[in-house]
Motif scaffolding. Structure first.
Motif, PDB file in Angstrom:
ATOM      1  N   GLY A   1       0.831  -1.204   0.000  1.00 48.86           N
ATOM      2  CA  GLY A   1       0.000   0.000   0.000  1.00 48.86           C
ATOM      3  C   GLY A   1       0.861   1.248   0.000  1.00 48.86           C
ATOM      4  N   LYS A   2       0.227   2.352  -0.259  1.00 49.03           N
ATOM      5  CA  LYS A   2       0.926   3.642  -0.310  1.00 49.03           C
ATOM      6  C   LYS A   2       0.680   4.363   1.015  1.00 49.03           C
ATOM      7  N   VAL A   3       1.750   4.482   1.819  1.00 51.13           N
ATOM      8  CA  VAL A   3       1.657   5.125   3.133  1.00 51.13           C
ATOM      9  C   VAL A   3       2.523   6.388   3.088  1.00 51.13           C
ATOM     10  N   GLU A   4       1.858   7.523   2.963  1.00 50.00           N
ATOM     11  CA  GLU A   4       2.579   8.791   2.873  1.00 50.00           C
ATOM     12  C   GLU A   4       2.925   9.320   4.256  1.00 50.00           C
ATOM     13  N   ALA A   5       3.780  10.334   4.296  1.00 44.58           N
ATOM     14  CA  ALA A   5       4.310  10.865   5.557  1.00 44.58           C
ATOM     15  C   ALA A   5       3.208  11.217   6.552  1.00 44.58           C
ATOM     16  N   GLU A   6       2.157  11.845   6.075  1.00 48.60           N
ATOM     17  CA  GLU A   6       1.061  12.234   6.973  1.00 48.60           C
ATOM     18  C   GLU A   6       0.510  11.009   7.711  1.00 48.60           C
ATOM     19  N   GLN A   7       0.392   9.895   7.016  1.00 52.04           N
ATOM     20  CA  GLN A   7      -0.106   8.665   7.632  1.00 52.04           C
ATOM     21  C   GLN A   7       0.954   8.040   8.539  1.00 52.04           C
ATOM     22  N   VAL A   8       2.206   8.051   8.094  1.00 49.93           N
ATOM     23  CA  VAL A   8       3.293   7.464   8.885  1.00 49.93           C
ATOM     24  C   VAL A   8       3.362   8.121  10.258  1.00 49.93           C
ATOM     25  N   LEU A   9       3.183   9.429  10.299  1.00 50.37           N
ATOM     26  CA  LEU A   9       3.272  10.159  11.563  1.00 50.37           C
ATOM     27  C   LEU A   9       2.207   9.738  12.573  1.00 50.37           C
ATOM     28  N   ARG A  10       1.137   9.144  12.103  1.00 52.26           N
ATOM     29  CA  ARG A  10       0.061   8.711  13.002  1.00 52.26           C
ATOM     30  C   ARG A  10       0.188   7.244  13.418  1.00 52.26           C
ATOM     31  N   LEU A  11       1.250   6.583  12.970  1.00 52.42           N
ATOM     32  CA  LEU A  11       1.419   5.165  13.254  1.00 52.42           C
ATOM     33  C   LEU A  11       2.475   4.917  14.319  1.00 52.42           C
ATOM     34  N   ASP A  12       2.297   3.835  15.049  1.00 50.52           N
ATOM     35  CA  ASP A  12       3.331   3.356  15.977  1.00 50.52           C
ATOM     36  C   ASP A  12       4.122   2.224  15.336  1.00 50.52           C
ATOM     37  N   SER A  13       3.506   1.567  14.332  1.00 52.14           N
ATOM     38  CA  SER A  13       4.159   0.462  13.640  1.00 52.14           C
ATOM     39  C   SER A  13       3.466   0.250  12.300  1.00 52.14           C
ATOM     40  N   ALA A  14       4.109  -0.557  11.460  1.00 55.54           N
ATOM     41  CA  ALA A  14       3.528  -0.934  10.168  1.00 55.54           C
ATOM     42  C   ALA A  14       3.984  -2.351   9.852  1.00 55.54           C
ATOM     43  N   THR A  15       3.091  -3.130   9.280  1.00 57.81           N
ATOM     44  CA  THR A  15       3.426  -4.501   8.908  1.00 57.81           C
ATOM     45  C   THR A  15       4.101  -4.502   7.545  1.00 57.81           C
ATOM     46  N   THR A  16       5.265  -5.116   7.487  1.00 56.72           N
ATOM     47  CA  THR A  16       6.032  -5.164   6.251  1.00 56.72           C
ATOM     48  C   THR A  16       5.624  -6.363   5.410  1.00 56.72           C
ATOM     49  N   VAL A  17       6.091  -6.383   4.184  1.00 55.52           N
ATOM     50  CA  VAL A  17       5.794  -7.483   3.271  1.00 55.52           C
ATOM     51  C   VAL A  17       6.358  -8.805   3.797  1.00 55.52           C
ATOM     52  N   ASN A  18       7.419  -8.752   4.603  1.00 54.54           N
ATOM     53  CA  ASN A  18       7.962 -10.010   5.124  1.00 54.54           C
ATOM     54  C   ASN A  18       7.158 -10.537   6.308  1.00 54.54           C
ATOM     55  N   GLY A  19       6.128  -9.786   6.733  1.00 55.76           N
ATOM     56  CA  GLY A  19       5.228 -10.254   7.789  1.00 55.76           C
ATOM     57  C   GLY A  19       5.517  -9.698   9.166  1.00 55.76           C
ATOM     58  N   GLN A  20       6.682  -9.102   9.351  1.00 59.88           N
ATOM     59  CA  GLN A  20       7.020  -8.521  10.646  1.00 59.88           C
ATOM     60  C   GLN A  20       6.700  -7.027  10.660  1.00 59.88           C
ATOM     61  N   ASP A  21       6.526  -6.494  11.847  1.00 66.65           N
ATOM     62  CA  ASP A  21       6.231  -5.068  12.001  1.00 66.65           C
ATOM     63  C   ASP A  21       7.498  -4.264  12.219  1.00 66.65           C
ATOM     64  N   VAL A  22       7.560  -3.080  11.604  1.00 62.23           N
ATOM     65  CA  VAL A  22       8.588  -2.101  11.923  1.00 62.23           C
ATOM     66  C   VAL A  22       7.974  -1.131  12.920  1.00 62.23           C
ATOM     67  N   SER A  23       8.779  -0.645  13.842  1.00 62.03           N
ATOM     68  CA  SER A  23       8.282   0.361  14.777  1.00 62.03           C
ATOM     69  C   SER A  23       8.473   1.738  14.148  1.00 62.03           C
ATOM     70  N   ILE A  24       7.567   2.642  14.478  1.00 59.58           N
ATOM     71  CA  ILE A  24       7.633   4.007  13.967  1.00 59.58           C
ATOM     72  C   ILE A  24       7.507   4.939  15.160  1.00 59.58           C
ATOM     73  N   ARG A  25       8.407   5.909  15.236  1.00 58.31           N
ATOM     74  CA  ARG A  25       8.347   6.866  16.334  1.00 58.31           C
ATOM     75  C   ARG A  25       8.864   8.229  15.845  1.00 58.31           C
ATOM     76  N   VAL A  26       8.430   9.270  16.548  1.00 59.21           N
ATOM     77  CA  VAL A  26       8.896  10.622  16.263  1.00 59.21           C
ATOM     78  C   VAL A  26       9.586  11.133  17.519  1.00 59.21           C
ATOM     79  N   GLU A  27      10.830  11.561  17.361  1.00 58.91           N
ATOM     80  CA  GLU A  27      11.595  12.142  18.462  1.00 58.91           C
ATOM     81  C   GLU A  27      12.073  13.525  18.040  1.00 58.91           C
ATOM     82  N   ASP A  28      11.659  14.538  18.768  1.00 61.24           N
ATOM     83  CA  ASP A  28      12.058  15.916  18.481  1.00 61.24           C
ATOM     84  C   ASP A  28      11.862  16.279  17.003  1.00 61.24           C
ATOM     85  N   GLY A  29      10.739  15.855  16.445  1.00 60.38           N
ATOM     86  CA  GLY A  29      10.412  16.190  15.070  1.00 60.38           C
ATOM     87  C   GLY A  29      11.064  15.308  14.018  1.00 60.38           C
ATOM     88  N   THR A  30      11.844  14.321  14.444  1.00 60.69           N
ATOM     89  CA  THR A  30      12.502  13.413  13.516  1.00 60.69           C
ATOM     90  C   THR A  30      11.798  12.064  13.547  1.00 60.69           C
TER      91      THR A  30
END
Length: 165
Positions: free
Chosen positions: A105-134
């Protein structure tokens, strides 16, 4: 995860500038592989995709979201790791790593910023976090977001991320 409008606006402004420079006239008319190759800083990723027989997949309709490590990200791997992964007998391990960088799927930055994780094609989740705007995906810093391609979007990262186990 709490959405921070200020951080989103700053990240989007920086991304639009970088994405314009990154795409170099490619983008919506070029697929993910063509767009990355045209950028010039993804030759290692392109070679790995070729060794893993994944070029055809990422040239297909998608859509895909790719967290694309730069050549310098691959250079951070311990000495000999990349050479070892590119050997035909290690193709399964290489594919597991590469597909850990791809989300269906197409997950743009606006959506990424609202996620804590995303399921990858290999079946495992990557963690997503924002620290000091990064934004970070696992331990990789997102350098550029929303590089448009005809079959998805690329987010450039500074480190190769590795699946668990």
């Amino acid at each position: 995860m709490k959405f921070n409008l200020r951080n989103f606006v700053l990240a989007t402004a920086a991304s639009l500038t970088a994405a314009t420079a990154f795409a170099g006239g490619y983008g919506k008319n070029s697929d993910i592989v063509e767009t990355a190759v045209a950028a010039g800083d993804f030759s290692t990723l392109a070679a790995a995709l070729e060794a893993g027989d994944l070029v055809g997949t990422l040239k297909s309709d998608g859509p895909f979201t790719v967290f694309a490590p730069t050549d310098s990200a691959f250079a951070k791997l311990p000495e000999g790791t990349l050479d070892n992964l590119l050997k035909p007998e290690n193709k399964d391990q290489l594919v597991a790593i590469l597909t850990y960088h791809v989300v269906s799927g197409k997950v743009e930055a606006e959506q990424v910023l609202r996620l804590d994780s995303a399921t990858t094609v290999n079946g495992q989740d990557v963690s997503i976090r924002v620290e000091d705007g990064t934004v970070f995906v696992d331990n990789a810093q997102v350098l550029t977001t929303d590089v448009e391609a005809s079959n998805g979007v690329i987010h450039v990262i500074d480190t190769v991320i590795l699946p668990q186990g």
